[in-house]
Design an enzyme around this catalytic site. Sequence first.
Site, PDB file in Angstrom:
ATOM      1  N   ARG A  16     -59.320 -45.378  49.366  1.00  0.00           N
ATOM      2  CA  ARG A  16     -59.253 -46.712  48.732  1.00  0.00           C
ATOM      3  C   ARG A  16     -58.865 -46.604  47.263  1.00  0.00           C
ATOM      4  O   ARG A  16     -58.098 -47.428  46.757  1.00  0.00           O
ATOM      5  CB  ARG A  16     -60.596 -47.447  48.888  1.00  0.00           C
ATOM      6  CG  ARG A  16     -60.795 -47.926  50.314  1.00  0.00           C
ATOM      7  CD  ARG A  16     -62.079 -48.710  50.487  1.00  0.00           C
ATOM      8  NE  ARG A  16     -62.193 -49.215  51.842  1.00  0.00           N
ATOM      9  CZ  ARG A  16     -63.343 -49.413  52.474  1.00  0.00           C
ATOM     10  NH1 ARG A  16     -64.491 -49.126  51.874  1.00  0.00           N
ATOM     11  NH2 ARG A  16     -63.343 -49.891  53.695  1.00  0.00           N
ATOM     12  N   ARG A 157     -47.757 -46.864  51.058  1.00  0.00           N
ATOM     13  CA  ARG A 157     -48.967 -47.702  51.069  1.00  0.00           C
ATOM     14  C   ARG A 157     -49.337 -48.094  52.505  1.00  0.00           C
ATOM     15  O   ARG A 157     -50.475 -47.952  52.938  1.00  0.00           O
ATOM     16  CB  ARG A 157     -48.682 -48.955  50.230  1.00  0.00           C
ATOM     17  CG  ARG A 157     -49.860 -49.762  49.761  1.00  0.00           C
ATOM     18  CD  ARG A 157     -50.602 -50.485  50.816  1.00  0.00           C
ATOM     19  NE  ARG A 157     -51.798 -51.100  50.260  1.00  0.00           N
ATOM     20  CZ  ARG A 157     -52.798 -51.543  50.991  1.00  0.00           C
ATOM     21  NH1 ARG A 157     -52.786 -51.426  52.297  1.00  0.00           N
ATOM     22  NH2 ARG A 157     -53.844 -52.096  50.437  1.00  0.00           N
ATOM     23  N   LYS A 168     -61.993 -43.602  59.580  1.00  0.00           N
ATOM     24  CA  LYS A 168     -62.906 -44.507  60.295  1.00  0.00           C
ATOM     25  C   LYS A 168     -63.269 -43.935  61.669  1.00  0.00           C
ATOM     26  O   LYS A 168     -64.411 -44.031  62.115  1.00  0.00           O
ATOM     27  CB  LYS A 168     -62.273 -45.899  60.422  1.00  0.00           C
ATOM     28  CG  LYS A 168     -62.229 -46.616  59.073  1.00  0.00           C
ATOM     29  CD  LYS A 168     -61.593 -47.991  59.128  1.00  0.00           C
ATOM     30  CE  LYS A 168     -61.637 -48.623  57.735  1.00  0.00           C
ATOM     31  NZ  LYS A 168     -60.862 -49.867  57.636  1.00  0.00           N
ATOM     32  N   ASN A 194     -62.364 -55.068  56.862  1.00  0.00           N
ATOM     33  CA  ASN A 194     -63.463 -55.240  55.915  1.00  0.00           C
ATOM     34  C   ASN A 194     -63.034 -56.363  54.965  1.00  0.00           C
ATOM     35  O   ASN A 194     -62.296 -56.148  54.007  1.00  0.00           O
ATOM     36  CB  ASN A 194     -63.698 -53.918  55.164  1.00  0.00           C
ATOM     37  CG  ASN A 194     -64.900 -53.999  54.255  1.00  0.00           C
ATOM     38  OD1 ASN A 194     -65.169 -55.046  53.668  1.00  0.00           O
ATOM     39  ND2 ASN A 194     -65.617 -52.899  54.122  1.00  0.00           N
ATOM     40  N   GLU A 198     -60.855 -56.621  51.363  1.00  0.00           N
ATOM     41  CA  GLU A 198     -59.580 -57.355  51.258  1.00  0.00           C
ATOM     42  C   GLU A 198     -59.658 -58.403  50.147  1.00  0.00           C
ATOM     43  O   GLU A 198     -58.732 -58.554  49.357  1.00  0.00           O
ATOM     44  CB  GLU A 198     -59.249 -58.034  52.595  1.00  0.00           C
ATOM     45  CG  GLU A 198     -58.852 -57.038  53.665  1.00  0.00           C
ATOM     46  CD  GLU A 198     -58.349 -57.692  54.953  1.00  0.00           C
ATOM     47  OE1 GLU A 198     -57.853 -58.840  54.903  1.00  0.00           O
ATOM     48  OE2 GLU A 198     -58.470 -57.058  56.017  1.00  0.00           O
ATOM     49  N   THR A 242     -50.619 -52.691  57.238  1.00  0.00           N
ATOM     50  CA  THR A 242     -51.475 -51.494  57.148  1.00  0.00           C
ATOM     51  C   THR A 242     -52.449 -51.493  58.329  1.00  0.00           C
ATOM     52  O   THR A 242     -52.712 -50.453  58.952  1.00  0.00           O
ATOM     53  CB  THR A 242     -52.253 -51.495  55.808  1.00  0.00           C
ATOM     54  OG1 THR A 242     -51.327 -51.645  54.733  1.00  0.00           O
ATOM     55  CG2 THR A 242     -53.059 -50.226  55.620  1.00  0.00           C
ATOM     56  N   GLU A 246     -53.044 -48.917  61.458  1.00  0.00           N
ATOM     57  CA  GLU A 246     -54.372 -48.384  61.818  1.00  0.00           C
ATOM     58  C   GLU A 246     -54.634 -48.561  63.313  1.00  0.00           C
ATOM     59  O   GLU A 246     -55.070 -47.626  64.001  1.00  0.00           O
ATOM     60  CB  GLU A 246     -55.476 -49.109  61.024  1.00  0.00           C
ATOM     61  CG  GLU A 246     -55.486 -48.762  59.548  1.00  0.00           C
ATOM     62  CD  GLU A 246     -56.670 -49.372  58.801  1.00  0.00           C
ATOM     63  OE1 GLU A 246     -57.792 -49.376  59.334  1.00  0.00           O
ATOM     64  OE2 GLU A 246     -56.465 -49.849  57.663  1.00  0.00           O
TER      65      GLU A 246
HETATM   66  O1  LIG Z   1     -59.960 -50.113  53.026  1.00  0.00           O
HETATM   67  C1  LIG Z   1     -59.943 -50.221  54.234  1.00  0.00           C
HETATM   68  O2  LIG Z   1     -60.975 -50.115  54.935  1.00  0.00           O
HETATM   69  C2  LIG Z   1     -58.697 -50.492  54.940  1.00  0.00           C
HETATM   70  O3  LIG Z   1     -58.668 -50.504  56.142  1.00  0.00           O
HETATM   71  C3  LIG Z   1     -57.473 -50.824  54.164  1.00  0.00           C
HETATM   72  C4  LIG Z   1     -57.260 -52.320  54.061  1.00  0.00           C
HETATM   73  C5  LIG Z   1     -55.999 -52.523  53.188  1.00  0.00           C
HETATM   74  O4  LIG Z   1     -54.903 -52.641  53.733  1.00  0.00           O
HETATM   75  O5  LIG Z   1     -56.153 -52.484  51.963  1.00  0.00           O
HETATM   76  C6  LIG Z   1     -57.030 -52.867  55.428  1.00  0.00           C
HETATM   77  C7  LIG Z   1     -58.047 -53.394  56.161  1.00  0.00           C
HETATM   78  C8  LIG Z   1     -59.375 -53.674  55.610  1.00  0.00           C
HETATM   79  O6  LIG Z   1     -59.792 -54.942  55.988  1.00  0.00           O
HETATM   80  C9  LIG Z   1     -59.428 -53.517  54.158  1.00  0.00           C
HETATM   81  C10 LIG Z   1     -58.429 -52.963  53.438  1.00  0.00           C
END
Ligand SMILES: O=C(O)C(=O)C[C@]1(C(=O)O)C=C[C@@H](O)C=C1
Length: 258
Positions: A16, A157, A168, A194, A198, A242, A246
């Site tokens: 992050r 990114r 995860k 999350n 976001e 993103t 995932e």
């Molecule tokens: O930080 C995370 O947990 C991510 O999965 C990355 C990310 C993002 O693209 O910035 C994507 C999904 C989450 O809801 C939060 C942030």
Amino acid sequence: MNFLEPSTVLDLQNIRDELVKMEDTIIFDFIERSHFARCSGVYQANNAEVDIPNFDGSFLDWSLMQIEIVHSQLRRFESPDQTPFFPNHILKPILPSINYPKVLASYDAEINYNTKIKNLYIDHIVPMIAKRSGEQKEQMGSVTMIDIETLQNLSRRIHFGKFVAEAKYQSNKELYKKLILEKDVNGIMENITNSQVEEKILERLRVKAQVYGVDPTNKEGERKITPEYLVRIYRDFVIPMTKEVEVEYLLRRLEDEK
Ligand SMILES: O=C(O)C(=O)C[C@]1(C(=O)O)C=C[C@@H](O)C=C1
């Protein structure tokens, strides 16, 4: 984050932090691009204005491919965080190979969103951030160079989603194994999301666009990137893509457990 040390790569906080750093790079790329017109000619396949011998595509495609051919020889695509737009054209490095420890699943290179990212950039992002519509033929080279830089940074990114997904998965294998076996796409999406993270990203981007997007000594001057556009780009495109990366990565994750 050090790609030679897997534990630093799969630490969600490190990932992050890296995503936060990338925000600045991407914002400054957008600001650079905002100085020019839309220049659709750069993206037009077989544009009569640019005669590219033996190539059936746009000036951007040709340029990006040439740059990737050079960068591949500099070892760019050995690095686990780099994804080529033209994987079938890159060459072997001239520099000796670095044996990065494998932190991602064996199929990770097959997850390549670059064509999608390029189309999204051309169709949605450029029209939002370009100074005006129309062409600037004398600037085609500069525009193309900035586009390449921006696309490479957006690609890094968005494909970072693979590291997030692996981190995860490692932190809750039982849950993800169950969801993967059930092919529960919605369940996976729910678990990787999350909303608080976001929201924090979008809030930070609003502030960054306010600060970086204008000359601090002349706040009434021209705004190069607005908080609305930046938030829209991240909320509607960058974060959802993103997450798509995932989910796709996780859906195949059990292939590597056999
Ligand atoms: O930080 C995370 O947990 C991510 O999965 C990355 C990310 C993002 O693209 O910035 C994507 C999904 C989450 O809801 C939060 C942030």
